[in-house]
Design a protein around this motif. Structure first.
Motif: not given
Length: 143
Positions: A56-75
């Motif tokens: 879901x594009x909204x869920x994905x945007x939220x996830x990427x913002x959250x990962x950015x805030x936590x200094x994470x990447x999709x491993x």
């Protein structure tokens, strides 16, 4: 090579089994630059299809913002195939936009065999090129 804890592998397989007959999908995030999958994030297959998955594009945007805030990447970016082997389809390749990620596929198709009933496999997909890689399952990561 993908190194993953048994717990994370089992959670990915459990998600694939729970969403069957539809394809399951999700991400395992990790600290930027570490290459270590740590945070399991099951996602909803917005397509709700046995032959196709879509974040879901909204869920994905939220996830990427959250990962950015936590200094994470999709491993790891994972999904399941419900009727075919765990190998990237042309559609999977076209969606592979994270060159550093491990693309994990799990097959929930019947008849996969007793040795690996869910065909848990990992691939690198860069510029349309698919390369399968070994998977090492560990109890915990080395310090």
């Amino acid at each position: 090579m993908l190194t993953i804890t048994r717990e994370l592998r089992d959670r990915i397989v459990a998600h694939a089994r729970a969403d069957h007959p539809d394809e399951a999908c999700g991400v395992v995030a990790g600290p930027e630059g570490s290459g270590r999958p740590e945070r399991f994030i099951p996602m909803l297959n917005a397509a709700r299809s046995p032959t196709f998955y879509e974040f879901d594009s909204g869920d994905l945007l939220k996830l990427y913002r959250e990962m950015d805030d936590r200094d994470e990447v999709p491993v790891i970016v994972y999904h399941s195939h419900t009727a075919t082997e765990a190998y990237p389809s042309r559609t999977d390749v076209s969606y592979a936009s994270e060159p550093e990620a491990h693309y994990v596929l799990v097959s929930t198709a019947e008849g996969n065999g007793e040795d690996d009933p869910y065909q848990f496999r990992s691939f690198r997909i860069v510029d349309g090129e698919i390369t399968e890689e070994d998977v090492e399952v560990v109890e915990e990561y080395a310090a």
